[in-house]
Design a protein around this motif. Structure first.
Motif, PDB file in Angstrom:
ATOM      1  N   MET A  53      -9.376   5.663  -1.801  1.00  0.00           N
ATOM      2  CA  MET A  53      -8.339   4.687  -2.135  1.00  0.00           C
ATOM      3  C   MET A  53      -8.177   4.597  -3.643  1.00  0.00           C
ATOM      4  O   MET A  53      -9.147   4.715  -4.388  1.00  0.00           O
TER       5      MET A  53
ATOM      6  N   GLY B  88      -3.301   2.165  -2.984  1.00  0.00           N
ATOM      7  CA  GLY B  88      -3.036   2.904  -1.766  1.00  0.00           C
ATOM      8  C   GLY B  88      -4.168   3.857  -1.476  1.00  0.00           C
ATOM      9  O   GLY B  88      -5.314   3.614  -1.867  1.00  0.00           O
TER      10      GLY B  88
ATOM     11  N   HIS C 218       0.857  -1.185   0.000  1.00  0.00           N
ATOM     12  CA  HIS C 218       0.000   0.000   0.000  1.00  0.00           C
ATOM     13  C   HIS C 218       0.892   1.233   0.000  1.00  0.00           C
ATOM     14  O   HIS C 218       1.950   1.223   0.625  1.00  0.00           O
TER      15      HIS C 218
END
Length: 118
Positions: A42, A52, A8
């Motif tokens: 996101m 991410g 991420h």
């Protein structure tokens, strides 16, 4: 993902909508708020692997932060300290089955840790 994979990447932005527009148009990322994570859009890259979030920028979060998946955040933080790093944020829950933390390495880089499933 196996232990040690980057899982991420958070990017700090001053304006969530403007940041989403910029990165969506620039890279073709799909960007959306996920239920339960409002205020934290996101992103997912076209490869459907990289992803991410866009997080509010503040004085303690001014540069993108990568998160590395680990089997145990507690063990990884202890090892980081043993090797000369410092804990910036200890283990915190994301969901009932996932956690995050971050540390500063001896060169001053802040690296995130992720444990669990979302």
């Amino acid at each position: 993902m196996p232990h040690g994979d980057i899982t991420h990447i958070d990017i700090p932005v001053s304006d969530l909508a403007a940041g989403a527009k910029f990165y969506g148009e620039l890279f073709g990322w799909q960007i959306a708020e996920v239920p339960g994570f409002e205020g934290y859009p996101m992103w997912q890259a076209p490869n459907k692997i990289s992803g991410g979030g866009l997080a509010p920028r503040d004085e303690s979060f001014t540069q993108p932060r990568s998160y590395v998946e680990v089997d145990s955040i507690d063990e990884a933080l202890a090892k980081a300290v043993e090797l000369g790093g410092t804990v910036v944020q200890g283990k915190q829950p994301i969901t009932e089955t996932s956690w995050w933390a971050f540390f500063r390495d001896p060169d001053g880089n802040v690296i995130g840790l992720y444990e669990g499933t979302t």
